[in-house]
Design an enzyme around this catalytic site. Sequence first.
Site, PDB file in Angstrom:
ATOM      1  N   GLU A  64       0.349  -1.304  -0.167  1.00  0.00           N
ATOM      2  CA  GLU A  64      -0.139  -0.320   0.226  1.00  0.00           C
ATOM      3  C   GLU A  64       0.645   1.490   0.007  1.00  0.00           C
ATOM      4  OE1 GLU A  64      -2.905  -0.930   3.417  1.00  0.00           O
ATOM      5  OE2 GLU A  64      -4.115  -1.715   2.432  1.00  0.00           O
ATOM      6  N   CYS A  73      -2.678  -4.565  -5.620  1.00  0.00           N
ATOM      7  CA  CYS A  73      -2.264  -6.180  -4.639  1.00  0.00           C
ATOM      8  C   CYS A  73      -1.492  -6.755  -4.812  1.00  0.00           C
ATOM      9  CB  CYS A  73      -4.175  -6.261  -5.939  1.00  0.00           C
ATOM     10  SG  CYS A  73      -5.161  -5.057  -5.744  1.00  0.00           S
ATOM     11  N   GLU A  75      -1.460 -10.358  -6.156  1.00  0.00           N
ATOM     12  CA  GLU A  75      -1.769 -10.474  -7.361  1.00  0.00           C
ATOM     13  C   GLU A  75      -0.798 -10.080  -8.691  1.00  0.00           C
ATOM     14  OE1 GLU A  75      -4.055  -9.938  -5.268  1.00  0.00           O
ATOM     15  OE2 GLU A  75      -6.153 -11.202  -5.157  1.00  0.00           O
ATOM     16  N   CYS A 112     -10.123  -8.705  -6.934  1.00  0.00           N
ATOM     17  CA  CYS A 112     -11.183  -7.902  -7.309  1.00  0.00           C
ATOM     18  C   CYS A 112     -10.869  -7.589  -9.181  1.00  0.00           C
ATOM     19  CB  CYS A 112      -9.812  -6.588  -7.546  1.00  0.00           C
ATOM     20  SG  CYS A 112      -8.706  -6.099  -7.986  1.00  0.00           S
TER      21      CYS A 112
HETATM   22  N1  THU Z   1      -6.397  -6.404  -2.337  1.00  0.00           N
HETATM   23  C1  THU Z   1      -5.589  -7.569  -3.256  1.00  0.00           C
HETATM   24  O1  THU Z   1      -3.621  -7.031  -2.253  1.00  0.00           O
HETATM   25  N2  THU Z   1      -5.762  -8.181  -3.866  1.00  0.00           N
HETATM   26  C2  THU Z   1      -7.327  -8.146  -4.360  1.00  0.00           C
HETATM   27  O2  THU Z   1      -7.608  -9.178  -5.044  1.00  0.00           O
HETATM   28  C3  THU Z   1      -7.789  -7.371  -3.908  1.00  0.00           C
HETATM   29  C4  THU Z   1      -7.156  -6.832  -2.950  1.00  0.00           C
HETATM   30  C5  THU Z   1      -5.159  -5.651  -1.476  1.00  0.00           C
HETATM   31  C6  THU Z   1      -5.293  -4.373  -2.064  1.00  0.00           C
HETATM   32  C7  THU Z   1      -5.529  -3.164  -0.823  1.00  0.00           C
HETATM   33  O3  THU Z   1      -3.957  -3.542  -0.163  1.00  0.00           O
HETATM   34  C8  THU Z   1      -6.050  -4.468   0.593  1.00  0.00           C
HETATM   35  O4  THU Z   1      -6.243  -5.955   0.015  1.00  0.00           O
HETATM   36  C9  THU Z   1      -7.625  -3.473   1.018  1.00  0.00           C
HETATM   37  O5  THU Z   1      -8.247  -3.424  -0.570  1.00  0.00           O
END
Ligand code: THU
Length: 161
Positions: A64, A73, A75, A112
């Site tokens: 983040e 993310c 992935e 996501c």
């Molecule tokens: N996040 C992921 O790493 N992968 C996903 O598929 C969905 C969300 C992360 C983004 C953010 O750092 C945290 O999860 C909350 O949304």
Amino acid sequence: MNELKIETIIRIYPTINDLDDAAKELMQKAQAVLPEAYAPYSHFNVGAALRLNNGKVVTGTNQENASFPLGLCAERIAVAAAASLYPNADLTMIAITIKNFNKPTTTPVSPCGTCRQVLLEKENQAQKPIRILLKSEGPEIYEVARVSDLLPLSFAGDIIA
Ligand code: THU
């Protein structure tokens, strides 16, 4: 009027021990990297592990930023790392799991929309299904057979030209 019906089959494994060895190992690697996530804003750690057709495993965690939209993310971090390290290898499987420090979360978490599109690109490149394994803090694991099952009616490059 005609209708197009789209179905997705999700296999449910009661525990990690019900997976085949390759899938179990991959999910364990996704779990192992959870503490490496940098998620001081969401307090929602995500771990991803990719298996490649050259036998390698590449992991990723969400990273983040104080400027929230810049966060990435797990992935997509894993996909980019794999493509950088092994540009000629195809992805065969991805395991994704989470640790939610805000509240207990037992339903397996799925990628996501943006990550689905990025994974679809890799599946189309490979021209073979990428197995998707999803877990959260509960014992259950969901398996989806291919990325395209998670992103029906998707936009793919072959339409462009
Ligand atoms: N996040 C992921 O790493 N992968 C996903 O598929 C969905 C969300 C992360 C983004 C953010 O750092 C945290 O999860 C909350 O949304």
